[in-house]
Design an enzyme around this catalytic site. Structure first.
Site, PDB file in Angstrom:
ATOM      1  N   GLU A 153       4.027   3.866  -3.244  1.00 45.93           N
ATOM      2  CA  GLU A 153       3.387   4.973  -3.964  1.00 45.93           C
ATOM      3  C   GLU A 153       3.832   6.324  -3.413  1.00 45.93           C
ATOM      4  OE1 GLU A 153       1.570   1.962  -3.723  1.00 45.93           O
ATOM      5  OE2 GLU A 153       2.085   1.953  -5.849  1.00 45.93           O
ATOM      6  N   ASP A 167       2.498  -0.882 -12.198  1.00 46.48           N
ATOM      7  CA  ASP A 167       2.186  -1.097 -10.784  1.00 46.48           C
ATOM      8  C   ASP A 167       1.967  -2.578 -10.472  1.00 46.48           C
ATOM      9  OD1 ASP A 167       1.734  -0.544  -8.134  1.00 46.48           O
ATOM     10  OD2 ASP A 167      -0.273   0.285  -8.407  1.00 46.48           O
TER      11      ASP A 167
END
Lengths: 268, 553
Positions: free
Chosen positions: B203, B312
């Protein structure tokens, strides 16, 4: 690095800038200087979405990080939230916004967040709050508490004036409700002897349920020891249609609720 | 005249004599340093050890112990509770050796704990920098062990070797720069003389890798970048310079197949997570299973579960290896329940898909085609308006370990049924800051609430054999035993014991916090089978009351 950053701030502040001076003494303004500023709110929305929403959710109601729409209602202040963003929460994943983020961007994020739950600056305050208080005592206080008096089955409304927009309250009162608030979902428990207990659900899991019943008794029940646990279909909050609450009384009630900005226990 | 001996010396001599006798009695055959053979052996019938993340190199998380049974599990009693006195949760798999537990906790605190009493023997605490950038839990998933050393990664992206007897640092290797988003949370994998680890930071615009370090010296032996550099095959699956900041962390322990000397690691999501215009292409080797030679780090083969992921869907789940019959043929397989909602059985030697079937509601892809590529459904690319996809970003499952029972050949997964609206907007890369380009909104309302399910899957077909539903999703891992027990936790803090053949609930206990990303472990202590349960910031050891169960096993 941190020492350098503070020194840099100090140097800039010597040349004079009010917001930064507050930063230098470690004391941000207690109230968001950009609260209600439409441009700031718009920018704050962009900042929130790109920097916060990943953990707190697009609607700020929490994903990995907590729900942020209830923070003012639960008693946090602009100044306190500013400090949280500025410093982060050490020992957790909540980072500091970092030295590259100027104070006004922090305030913009907070200005936007406040619009998600709190009244907006455009909310017109009209109506007679004295009559509104009378309406509240007769119609609402059986279940709702304000400043230490009233019932407990529904949410405490002592901070409703800074926690909810006017139109959100209207929708709730008139019965056009969306979802049950956490901790207030209706539940019906049928005991082994056939008796039913109605209340609002405080907590529960596969094996138990914890409720407050109509008599405000808080009590847990093991599912194995009761016949049935069912979610209720209707909110414990009655619908106050125009026949039950006139437009004018509703207006007065809203004026009164708007005055509720936090319970001060020292005021009797 | 009698020689004068000071009183304290006399006392010391007496103590030493007494101690010598005691030591002799207790440590008739004290185990020596941890050997490679022990790691290869996995969980043994005597229950004396738990020495690798998954119990064995194949990650079965299946114990041969049978003293605790479906009939007596209801009489388990707590023996002690250990508390971390830190913030955060345990995500660790405890290692067990010679009646001592080796435990890593949140914030890189770690302990050796007496298995008999729950009392600390030593504690290691790392001073972490103030401005850590680690995402998604300041956690650690456990130690690895070899010789007289333990190996642990840190949130500021180091790999440490600690002395098993004292917790003192023996060597300290730097994996990456935490200031630019590198972190590490997985339990290392020891293979032969090497300690194999990966980095987190998907991230934060890192470029992920898997590293091997010499267990003795701490020197790096090889590095495999999970994103190929210019000139390497696969680099052209990244648009422009996007490979430099494409994430693809490795934060869950892989498996090892000694027969082929191959390690199997799942890789994380490409970055930015949701806004993907800057990284058009398949983005190899993100969201993949990469299979490397354990000695050299050379890629043997890879399988990409989710090409060009935009939800994700890290493939950092735990791969499980087994040899099972499929359609009458013995097959060497790797089993993988993926965050993207599909369960996979792959041929372990070739990487070809044998089975690929959704194990939860999955809307982004219809199915997996004959070449192993997902057949995408239209309208599942996040934008500013938002698009709804199942599963949500946390996925059909995630990093919490599944289990495999080699007797019944059932694969057990803790599944989540959840959908979300995914949003994307163009992010700016700033080193050390989050670089996700979007967010999700979980679908959670009166009519549609996420829920959890423990599911048993037949790896030969992908068919569901049973399920146990829970009203909220859970993040607990799964342990199974040879007495048909399955231990796990629900999303509300209940420790659960199910019958692993039927999914029937046998016993439960409210721990006060959930099992998060990990499962209980089990071992023998003085003739009694123990169940060690990490929940929140506590570890609790359970065993049958005296007189119950079978004293031998």
């Amino acid at each position: 690095m941190r020492v350098l950053a503070v020194s840099a701030f100090a140097a800039v502040c010597l040349m004079g800038c009010p917001v930064l001076r507050a930063q230098d003494t470690g004391e941000p303004p207690a109230v968001n200087p950009l609260s209600g500023n439409a441009v700031a709110i718009q920018t704050g929305m962009g900042l929130f979405r790109s920097r916060c929403a990943d953990c707190h959710g697009m609607d700020a109601r929490g994903v990995r990080g907590p729900d942020l729409t209830q923070v003012w209602a639960s008693g946090r202040t602009d100044g306190g939230l500013f400090r949280t963003l500025r410093r982060g929460i050490p020992g957790t994943e909540m980072p500091s916004v970092g030295p590259r983020t100027p104070d006004d961007e922090v305030w913009k994020i907070l200005a936007y967040l406040k619009t998600l739950a709190a009244p907006t600056a455009t909310d017109v305050v009209a109506g007679n709050s004295q009559n509104g208080e009378r309406v509240f005592r007769t119609q609402c206080a059986g279940c709702h508490r304000a400043n230490g008096t009233g019932g407990r089955l529904g949410p405490d409304l002592s901070r409703i004036g800074i926690a909810r927009a006017r139109n959100a309250i209207v929708r709730r009162v008139r019965g056009a409700t969306e979802d049950f608030l956490d901790g207030y979902e209706p539940v019906i428990i049928t005991l082994k002897n056939g008796q039913t207990v109605r209340g609002v659900r405080k907590n529960g899991d596969l094996f138990s349920v914890q409720i407050m019943d109509g008599r405000e008794r808080i009590q847990g029940y093991l599912r194995a020891d009761v016949k049935d646990v069912q979610p209720g279909k209707q909110s414990a909050m009655p619908v106050f249609g125009p026949e039950r609450l006139s437009e004018s009384d509703l207006n007065d009630l809203l004026a009164y609720l708007g005055t509720l900005k936090g319970f001060d226990p020292s005021v009797k | 005249m009698r020689p004068m001996i000071p009183r304290f010396v006399r006392l010391a001599l007496v103590s030493a004599a007494v101690l010598g006798v005691t030591l002799g009695a207790q440590q008739a055959t004290p185990p020596g340093p941890v050997t490679n053979q022990e790691l290869l052996d996995g969980l043994k019938a005597d229950g004396s050890n738990w020495l690798t993340f998954g119990g064995n190199y194949a990650n079965h998380r299946f114990s041969p112990l049978t003293q605790i049974t479906p009939e007596n599990v209801g009489s388990l009693q707590p023996k002690w509770t250990f508390q971390t006195a830190t913030l955060g949760n345990f995500e660790t798999t405890t290692l067990v050796r010679d009646n001592v537990l080796y435990v890593t906790g949140p914030l890189n605190v770690a302990w050796a704990v007496d298995a008999r009493s729950g009392r600390q023997i030593w504690r290691y605490r790392r001073e972490l920098p103030d401005n850590l950038t680690a995402c998604c839990g300041l956690v650690n998933r456990g130690f690895a062990a070899l010789g007289e050393r333990l190996f642990m990664v840190t949130l500021d992206a180091h790999l440490l070797a600690l002395d098993m007897k004292t917790g003192a640092v023996v060597w300290d290797a730097i994996l990456g720069d935490y200031k630019t988003g590198y972190a590490a949370t997985l339990a290392p994998l020891v293979v032969k003389d090497k300690v194999i680890v990966g980095v987190a930071g998907g991230e934060y615009g890192i470029r992920g890798f898997i590293d091997a370090y010499d267990a003795q010296s701490g020197k790096r032996a090889w590095r495999f970048y999970t994103i190929p550099g210019p000139g390497d095959p696969g680099n052209n699956t990244w648009q422009g310079e996007s490979w430099k900041i494409g994430g693809t962390g490795v934060w869950v322990t892989g498996a090892y197949d000694p027969e082929t000397n191959a390690i199997f690691f799942g890789t994380g999501n490409p970055g930015p997570d949701y806004h993907s215009e800057s990284r058009e292409g398949d983005n190899l080797y993100s969201c993949s299973l990469v299979v490397l030679d354990a000695d050299t780090g050379t890629l043997k083969w890879h399988y990409q579960f989710t090409p060009h992921d935009v939800h994700d869907y890290d493939s950092t789940e735990v791969p499980i290896l087994a040899d099972i019959p499929i359609s009458g043929q013995p097959r060497k397989v790797v089993m993988f329940a993926n965050r993207n909602g599909f369960y996979y059985t792959l041929d372990r030697t070739t990487g070809r898909v044998i089975v690929a079937k959704p194990f939860v509601q999955t809307t982004w892809a219809k199915s997996i085609d004959a070449q192993g590529r997902p057949m995408l459904q239209p309208g599942h690319r996040p934008d500013e308006k938002g698009e709804r996809t199942c599963p949500d970003l946390t996925g059909g499952t995630n990093f919490w370990p599944p289990s495999f029972d080699p007797r019944t050949r059932l694969f057990f997964v803790n599944a989540r049924e959840a959908c979300a609206t995914f949003y994307a907007y163009k992010p700016e890369y700033v080193p050390g800051q989050r670089f996700t380009g979007g967010a999700q909104q979980l679908v959670n309302n009166r009519d549609e609430k996420p829920f959890g399910a423990f599911r048993a899957i037949d790896p030969a077909t992908g068919e569901r054999k049973w399920e146990f539903l829970t009203p909220t999703p859970s993040r607990a891992g799964i342990l199974t035993t040879a007495s048909n027990l399955l231990f796990t936790g629900d999303g509300e803090g209940n420790l659960l014991a199910l019958n692993s053949r039927t999914g029937t609930l046998l016993w439960r206990y409210q721990m006060g916090a959930t099992l998060h990303g990990t499962s209980p472990v089990t071992y023998m202590l003085d003739g009694k089978q123990q169940l060690l349960v990490p929940a929140g910031t506590t570890l609790t050891a359970w065993a049958l009351p005296d007189g119950a169960g079978n004293a031998t096993r």
